[in-house]
Design a protein around this motif. Structure first.
Motif, PDB file in Angstrom:
ATOM      1  N   GLU A 671     -23.205   1.066 -14.964  1.00  0.00           N
ATOM      2  CA  GLU A 671     -22.627   2.372 -15.270  1.00  0.00           C
ATOM      3  C   GLU A 671     -21.109   2.347 -15.059  1.00  0.00           C
ATOM      4  O   GLU A 671     -20.339   2.827 -15.878  1.00  0.00           O
ATOM      5  CB  GLU A 671     -23.293   3.442 -14.382  1.00  0.00           C
ATOM      6  CG  GLU A 671     -22.784   4.871 -14.580  1.00  0.00           C
ATOM      7  CD  GLU A 671     -22.798   5.329 -16.049  1.00  0.00           C
ATOM      8  OE1 GLU A 671     -23.535   4.729 -16.881  1.00  0.00           O
ATOM      9  OE2 GLU A 671     -22.054   6.269 -16.383  1.00  0.00           O
ATOM     10  N   LYS A 672     -20.706   1.706 -13.929  1.00  0.00           N
ATOM     11  CA  LYS A 672     -19.260   1.606 -13.660  1.00  0.00           C
ATOM     12  C   LYS A 672     -18.583   0.779 -14.754  1.00  0.00           C
ATOM     13  O   LYS A 672     -17.493   1.110 -15.216  1.00  0.00           O
ATOM     14  CB  LYS A 672     -19.017   0.970 -12.289  1.00  0.00           C
ATOM     15  CG  LYS A 672     -19.186   1.959 -11.149  1.00  0.00           C
ATOM     16  CD  LYS A 672     -18.786   1.325  -9.829  1.00  0.00           C
ATOM     17  CE  LYS A 672     -19.056   2.315  -8.695  1.00  0.00           C
ATOM     18  NZ  LYS A 672     -19.116   1.644  -7.396  1.00  0.00           N
ATOM     19  N   GLY A 673     -19.264  -0.277 -15.155  1.00  0.00           N
ATOM     20  CA  GLY A 673     -18.736  -1.135 -16.223  1.00  0.00           C
ATOM     21  C   GLY A 673     -18.536  -0.301 -17.487  1.00  0.00           C
ATOM     22  O   GLY A 673     -17.510  -0.426 -18.178  1.00  0.00           O
ATOM     23  N   ARG A 674     -19.499   0.553 -17.775  1.00  0.00           N
ATOM     24  CA  ARG A 674     -19.440   1.395 -18.972  1.00  0.00           C
ATOM     25  C   ARG A 674     -18.227   2.332 -18.908  1.00  0.00           C
ATOM     26  O   ARG A 674     -17.479   2.489 -19.878  1.00  0.00           O
ATOM     27  CB  ARG A 674     -20.735   2.207 -19.071  1.00  0.00           C
ATOM     28  CG  ARG A 674     -21.045   2.741 -20.455  1.00  0.00           C
ATOM     29  CD  ARG A 674     -22.236   3.663 -20.423  1.00  0.00           C
ATOM     30  NE  ARG A 674     -21.993   4.850 -19.595  1.00  0.00           N
ATOM     31  CZ  ARG A 674     -21.284   5.910 -19.994  1.00  0.00           C
ATOM     32  NH1 ARG A 674     -20.768   5.951 -21.189  1.00  0.00           N
ATOM     33  NH2 ARG A 674     -21.115   6.940 -19.171  1.00  0.00           N
ATOM     34  N   ILE A 675     -18.042   2.906 -17.699  1.00  0.00           N
ATOM     35  CA  ILE A 675     -16.908   3.835 -17.529  1.00  0.00           C
ATOM     36  C   ILE A 675     -15.586   3.087 -17.749  1.00  0.00           C
ATOM     37  O   ILE A 675     -14.700   3.550 -18.467  1.00  0.00           O
ATOM     38  CB  ILE A 675     -16.931   4.471 -16.122  1.00  0.00           C
ATOM     39  CG1 ILE A 675     -18.177   5.364 -15.990  1.00  0.00           C
ATOM     40  CG2 ILE A 675     -15.660   5.263 -15.858  1.00  0.00           C
ATOM     41  CD1 ILE A 675     -18.439   5.875 -14.595  1.00  0.00           C
ATOM     42  N   ILE A 676     -15.504   1.905 -17.151  1.00  0.00           N
ATOM     43  CA  ILE A 676     -14.246   1.137 -17.289  1.00  0.00           C
ATOM     44  C   ILE A 676     -13.986   0.854 -18.772  1.00  0.00           C
ATOM     45  O   ILE A 676     -12.881   1.082 -19.283  1.00  0.00           O
ATOM     46  CB  ILE A 676     -14.303  -0.182 -16.486  1.00  0.00           C
ATOM     47  CG1 ILE A 676     -14.352   0.135 -14.990  1.00  0.00           C
ATOM     48  CG2 ILE A 676     -13.098  -1.073 -16.803  1.00  0.00           C
ATOM     49  CD1 ILE A 676     -14.585  -1.061 -14.099  1.00  0.00           C
ATOM     50  N   GLY A 695     -17.372 -11.134 -26.562  1.00  0.00           N
ATOM     51  CA  GLY A 695     -18.531 -11.312 -25.670  1.00  0.00           C
ATOM     52  C   GLY A 695     -19.570 -10.213 -25.891  1.00  0.00           C
ATOM     53  O   GLY A 695     -20.336  -9.884 -24.989  1.00  0.00           O
ATOM     54  N   VAL A 696     -19.592  -9.666 -27.103  1.00  0.00           N
ATOM     55  CA  VAL A 696     -20.569  -8.608 -27.410  1.00  0.00           C
ATOM     56  C   VAL A 696     -21.907  -9.291 -27.703  1.00  0.00           C
ATOM     57  O   VAL A 696     -22.024 -10.038 -28.668  1.00  0.00           O
ATOM     58  CB  VAL A 696     -20.117  -7.769 -28.625  1.00  0.00           C
ATOM     59  CG1 VAL A 696     -21.116  -6.652 -28.901  1.00  0.00           C
ATOM     60  CG2 VAL A 696     -18.731  -7.217 -28.378  1.00  0.00           C
ATOM     61  N   GLU A 697     -22.911  -9.010 -26.826  1.00  0.00           N
ATOM     62  CA  GLU A 697     -24.167  -9.745 -26.948  1.00  0.00           C
ATOM     63  C   GLU A 697     -25.345  -8.854 -27.364  1.00  0.00           C
ATOM     64  O   GLU A 697     -26.387  -9.366 -27.784  1.00  0.00           O
ATOM     65  CB  GLU A 697     -24.490 -10.437 -25.614  1.00  0.00           C
ATOM     66  CG  GLU A 697     -23.493 -11.543 -25.294  1.00  0.00           C
ATOM     67  CD  GLU A 697     -23.822 -12.307 -24.014  1.00  0.00           C
ATOM     68  OE1 GLU A 697     -24.609 -11.804 -23.206  1.00  0.00           O
ATOM     69  OE2 GLU A 697     -23.281 -13.409 -23.848  1.00  0.00           O
ATOM     70  N   ASP A 703     -22.834  -0.530 -29.853  1.00  0.00           N
ATOM     71  CA  ASP A 703     -22.837   0.915 -30.094  1.00  0.00           C
ATOM     72  C   ASP A 703     -21.922   1.644 -29.115  1.00  0.00           C
ATOM     73  O   ASP A 703     -21.194   2.557 -29.492  1.00  0.00           O
ATOM     74  CB  ASP A 703     -24.271   1.453 -29.989  1.00  0.00           C
ATOM     75  CG  ASP A 703     -25.104   1.033 -31.206  1.00  0.00           C
ATOM     76  OD1 ASP A 703     -24.477   0.759 -32.271  1.00  0.00           O
ATOM     77  OD2 ASP A 703     -26.344   0.945 -31.096  1.00  0.00           O
ATOM     78  N   LEU A 704     -22.000   1.215 -27.866  1.00  0.00           N
ATOM     79  CA  LEU A 704     -21.132   1.847 -26.859  1.00  0.00           C
ATOM     80  C   LEU A 704     -19.666   1.704 -27.252  1.00  0.00           C
ATOM     81  O   LEU A 704     -18.884   2.658 -27.213  1.00  0.00           O
ATOM     82  CB  LEU A 704     -21.374   1.204 -25.490  1.00  0.00           C
ATOM     83  CG  LEU A 704     -20.341   1.544 -24.413  1.00  0.00           C
ATOM     84  CD1 LEU A 704     -20.480   3.016 -23.999  1.00  0.00           C
ATOM     85  CD2 LEU A 704     -20.460   0.640 -23.202  1.00  0.00           C
TER      86      LEU A 704
END
Ligand code: C2E
Ligand code: CA
Ligand code: CA
Length: 737
Positions: A671-676, A695-697, A703-704
Motif C-alpha cells: 500500500e505504501k509502495g502504491r502511495i509513493i 519493471g512492470v510485471e 493499471d495502477l
C-alpha cells in the motif's frame, strides 16, 4: 824597412790624431746636451699612437713625443717626458712640476682660470667620427656625439664650431662604445691617429669610420702665460717653424703604420669565442660523461650488492627479500591484473637429498627455477623462500592459460626423475591464495604468503600431494573476472555480444513507443551471461566504455536501417557512470555517431543511472546539459533505487524520469509502495518532466500506473528483452494488453 817603419809611425800618428778629433767631437756633443736646460713636458698616457708607454723600454713614446723631442732638442733643451696624473690637460697646466703640457688645439685657460700661451702648430691632426655599423648620420648641427673626458678642451672647440651639436663626455673608450652600441649617442669623435690604434681591437671590428673627416685640430704645446713660459714657447717656436714636412710625415707614418695594439685577455676571449664555446661544450660533455660513468659504476656496485641480498645464488631466482619487494612493485604497477600467490613445497625433498645426494637435489631446484622463469611473464615473479619452497605471484589466466603452465612447468617437474630413468615420483604440495581487491589497496605480501602457506600445510597434512585454495570462492571470482575482461575484445569482434531490445509501450494506445537496448553475451565457456554479472566487472576493470561504444554504434546502425525503411524509431541506450569522465567528451561521441549514420539526435535517449548524479552532481549536470544542447533526450535511470532526493529532481536537467517499480514495490508494504508511486507520478508531472515506469510485471501494476497518469511502460508484463529480429516482428504485431 826603415821607410816602412816611418810610414807605420806616420799612420799610427794619423790614426791617433783622428781618434782624438773624433773623441773631441763626441765629447763636445755630450757636453752640449749636458749643458742644455731640461724641459719637462707633461703628456697624456692613454693616447696611443700619439703618447703612450713603450713597455719594452719603460719610456714614453709616440708621434707627439718624437715631434716634440726633435723640436726641443733643436732648441737646445734636454726633453724629458712625464705622463700627467691629472684628469685633463687643462688641470695639468696648473701643476708647476711640468714646464710645458701638450697637446692643445689653441690657448685655453687653465682649470684655475690662468691664461696660457701655446706654441706654433706641430702638425694638423684630423678628427673622425665612428659609428656602430654603417649608419646614416644626422646633420652635424643635430648630432649627439660622445668624446673622452680627457679631450674636454677639444670638446670646447667643437662646441664653438658647431653650436647645435650635443656632446657627452665619457671617462673611457669602453664606456663610450657601450653608449654608442646602446644607441645613446650617434657617434664617437676622436683623433684619427688614435682611432687607427683603437680600432685594431677585435671586438671593435664592427665599428665603422665615417669617411669624411669632420675637421682637423692644431697640435700644440702650451704653458701658463709667464715670462718663463713665454721664453720656452719662443725658443720652441723657432724650431717648429723650421721643422720640415717630410720629417713630420716620417714620424707620423712610423707610428701609424705599426700594429701597436696588443690583444689583451678580453680580446683573446673575443677573438677565440667560437673555439672557446666549443672547448666549454667539450669540457661540459666530458664532465657530464665522467659523472654519468661514475654514477653508472656506483649503480652497478649497488646492483651487485642488491643482487646478493635479493637473488638466490643457487637457482638465480629472487630470494625471499627480493620476491617480497618485486611482488609489491607488481601489485602497485598492475592493479588491474588478477593475481594469485602460490606457495610450493616438495614433500619428499628430504628423501631425495638423502637418497640421491645434495647435488641432485640442487639440480632439481635449478631445473624448477629455470622452467618457471621461462614460463612466467614480466608481470609475474618467482622467489625461493627457503630450501625447497618457492613462492610465485602469477596472473590468473583462462583455462587454456592455466593448462599451459601445468604442462610446461608442473608436469616436467613431477616427472623430473622418471624422465631420467629413476623410479622416484616427485610429490608437490601447493597452497594458493587468490588476491582480493583489498590486497591491491593495502599491499602486505607477508600476509598473503602466510595464507598460501596455510593452504599448502592443509594439503601436506592430508598426506596427499596436489593443491589447495585458501579462498576458493575468491578463485571463482578471480576466474570470472579474467574470463570476462580477458575475452571482451574477442567477444566484440566475433559477435558473441549482441544488442537486445526491450520494447517500451504507450499503454493508452497499446503501441510500441520505443525500446531499451540491453546487451547480451553468449560466452564460449560460460554460456549466456547476464549483464548484471559482467557489467560491474567491466566497470571495475575500466573496459565498459569499449562495450558501450559498441552497443551505441550497433543501435545507430539499426536506427538507420529502420529510418531507411521509413520506420522512424527511438531507442534508449545505457551510459555507465564509469563512461562519464572529463577526457572522454561523451556528448561529442554521441554527436559523431548521429552524424555518421544521419540520424536525428532525438532518436537516441541516453539513460544515466540516478546514483551517478548523486556521486558527481556538478559534472553530471554539465554533461547532461551538453547532451541536451545537441538534441539528445536524457533519462534518469533507476529512479527510486538510490538516494532519490527532491533537491536532485529540481537541479538535474533531464527530459524523462525512469521509475523502477522493482525498487518501489519489491518487498514491504504494498500500500505504501502504491502511495509513493502515485505521488511520484504527480510530482514528476508537476515538474514538467516525462515519465516511464520500468519493471512492470503485472496487469495490476500497469493499471495502477495508467490510472495515476503514467502511460509509458516497460516490463516483462509486456515484453522481455529480445533479439533484434524478434523486436522487429513485435513492432508489427503490436502490444499485448
Ligand atoms: P537496467 O538499465 O535497469 O535495465 C533494465 C534491466 O531490468 C534489464 O536487465 C532488463 O532485462 C530487466 N527487466 C526488464 N523488465 C523487467 C521486469 O519486468 N522485471 C524484472 N525483474 N526485470 C526486468 P538486464 O538486461 O539484465 O540488465 C541489467 C543491467 O545491466 C541494466 O539495468 C543496466 O544497468 C546494465 N546494462 C545492460 N545493458 C547494458 C549496456 O549495454 N551498457 C551498460 N552500461 N549497462 C547495461
Ligand atoms: Ca537502463
Ligand atoms: Ca533501470
Amino acid at each position: 824597412m826603415k821607410v816602412k817603419r816611418i810610414i807605420g809611425r806616420y799612420l799610427i800618428f794619423i790614426i791617433c790624431i783622428f781618434a782624438i778629433l773624433q773623441c773631441g767631437t763626441s765629447a763636445s756633443a755630450v757636453s752640449k746636451s749636458d749643458d742644455a736646460d731640461t724641459l719637462i713636458i707633461g703628456i697624456p698616457a692613454d693616447r696611443c699612437p700619439l703618447f703612450y708607454l713603450d713597455t719594452d723600454t719603460g719610456e714614453p713614446v709616440g708621434i707627439g713625443v718624437d715631434l716634440m723631442r726633435v723640436v726641443a732638442e733643436e732648441a737646445g733643451y734636454n726633453a724629458s717626458f712625464m705622463f700627467i696624473t691629472e684628469k685633463t690637460n687643462k688641470e695639468a697646466l696648473d701643476n708647476p712640476d711640468y714646464d710645458i703640457i701638450m697637446p692643445f688645439g689653441s690657448a685655453i685657460t687653465s682649470l684655475s682660470g690662468k691664461k696660457t700661451v701655446v706654441t706654433e702648430n706641430l702638425m694638423q691632426t684630423p678628427f673622425t667620427m665612428v659609428t656602430d655599423g654603417s649608419k646614416n648620420l644626422p646633420e652635424l648641427n643635430k648630432i649627439h656625439i660622445g668624446m673622452l673626458s680627457s679631450l674636454a678642451g677639444v670638446a670646447e672647440t667643437v662646441k664653438e664650431l658647431y653650436p647645435g651639436i650635443q656632446i657627452t663626455l665619457y671617462d673611457t673608450m669602453t664606456d663610450s662604445v657601450k653608449a654608442l652600441r646602446a644607441g645613446k649617442i650617434d657617434a664617437i669623435l676622436h683623433n684619427s691617429y688614435v682611432w687607427s690604434y683603437v680600432l685594431q681591437k677585435p671586438s671593435y671590428s664592427n665599428l665603422k669610420v665615417q669617411p669624411a673627416n669632420m675637421f682637423s685640430m692644431d697640435f700644440r704645446a702650451g704653458t701658463l702665460d709667464t715670462p718663463k713660459g713665454r721664453e720656452i714657447i719662443e725658443r720652441l717656436d723657432k724650431e717648429i717653424i723650421k721643422l720640415e714636412d717630410p720629417r713630420r710625415q716620417a714620424i707620423i707614418l712610423d707610428y701609424t703604420s705599426r700594429h701597436l695594439y696588443r690583444n689583451n685577455f678580453g680580446d683573446f676571449i673575443y677573438e677565440n669565442r667560437f673555439l672557446l664555446i666549443l672547448v666549454a661544450a667539450l669540457v661540459t660533455f666530458l664532465i657530464g660523461f665522467i659523472v654519468h660513468k661514475q654514477r653508472y659504476v656506483s649503480q652497478q656496485q649497488e646492483q651487485t650488492l642488491r643482487d646478493l641480498i635479493e637473488k638466490d645464488s643457487l637457482t638465480g631466482v629472487l630470494s625471499l627479500e627480493g620476491f617480497k619487494k618485486r611482488a609489491e612493485e607488481l601489485l602497485r604497477f598492475y592493479p588491474d591484473n588478477q593475481y594469485l600467490l602460490v606457495f610450493n613445497n616438495i614433500k619428499n625433498f628430504k628423501f631425495i637429498n638423502e637418497r640421491l645426494g645434495r647435488g641432485t637435489g640442487d639440480e632439481l631446484l635449478r631445473f624448477w627455477a629455470e622452467s618457471s622463469m621461462a614460463a612466467l611473464s614480466d608481470e609475474e615473479a618467482i622467489g625461493r623462500i627457503t630450501g625447497d619452497r618457492f613462492a610465485i605471484l602469477r596472473k590468473i589466466k583462462d583455462d587454456e592459460g592455466m593448462k599451459v603452465y601445468e604442462k610446461e612447468v608442473i608436469e616436467p617437474l613431477l616427472n623430473f626423475f622418471t624422465d631420467r630413468g629413476k623410479e622416484i615420483k616427485l610429490q608437490l604440495c601447493t597452497g594458493v591464495y587468490v588476491l582480493t581487491p583489498e590486497d591491491y589497496k593495502n599491499i602486505d605480501v607477508d600476509r598473503m604468503l602466510d595464507f598460501a602457506r596455510m593452504a599448502e600445510k592443509k594439503i601436506r597434512d592430508t598426506h596427499k600431494s596436489g593443491y589447495e585454495f585458501y579462498n576458493p570462492e575468491q578463485w571463482e571470482k578471480g576466474k570470472q573476472i579474467v574470463d570476462i575482461s580477458g575475452h571482451l575484445q574477442a567477444a566484440l569482434d566475433t559477435g558473441e555480444i549482441q544488442v537486445w531490445y526491450q520494447p517500451q509501450i504507450d499503454y493508452m494506445t497499446g503501441t510500441i513507443s520505443g525500446a531499451e537496448a540491453l546487451c547480451r553475451w553468449k560466452h564460449p565457456t560460460r554460456g549466456w551471461i547476464s549483464p548484471g554479472l559482467f557489467i560491474p566487472i567491466l566497470e571495475e576493470t575500466g573496459l565498459i566504455f569499449d562495450l558501450d561504444k559498441y552497443i551505441w554504434e550497433r543501435v545507430c546502425q539499426d536506427l538507420k536501417r529502420w529510418n531507411d525503411l521509413g520506420e522512424r524509431r527511438s531507442v534508449s541506450v545505457n551510459l555507465s557512470r564509469s563512461d562519464i569522465s572529463e577526457d572522454r567528451n561523451i556528448p561529442g561521441v554521441f554527436y559523431e555517431l548521429v552524424q555518421k549514420y544521419g540520424l536525428d539526435s532525438d532518436q537516441l535517449r541516453i539513460e544515466i543511472t540516478e546514483t551517478a548524479y548523486v556521486e558527481r552532481p556538478d559534472f553530471l549536470i554539465k554533461t547532461t546539459s551538453e547532451l541536451r544542447e545537441y538534441g539528445f533526450q536524457v533519462e534518469m535511470d533507476d529512479f527510486g533505487s538510490g538516494y532519490s532526493s527532491l533537491h536532485m529532481l529540481k537541479e538535474v536537467p533531464v527530459d524523462r524520469i525512469k521509475m523502477d517499480l522493482h525498487f518501489l514495490t519489491g518487498t514491504g508494504d504494498m500500500e505504501k509502495g502504491r502511495i509513493i508511486i502515485t505521488q511520484v507520478i504527480k510530482l514528476v508531472e508537476l515538474l514538467g518532466m516525462k515519465l516511464i515506469a520500468e519493471g512492470v510485471e503485472t496487469k495490476a501494476q500497469a493499471d495502477l500506473l495508467n490510472d495515476s497518469g503514467c502511460r509509458e511502460m516497460q516490463g516483462y508484463f509486456f515484453f522481455k528483452p529480445m533479439p533484434v529480429e524478434e523486436f522487429e516482428r513485435a513492432y508489427d504485431i503490436g502490444v499485448r494488453k
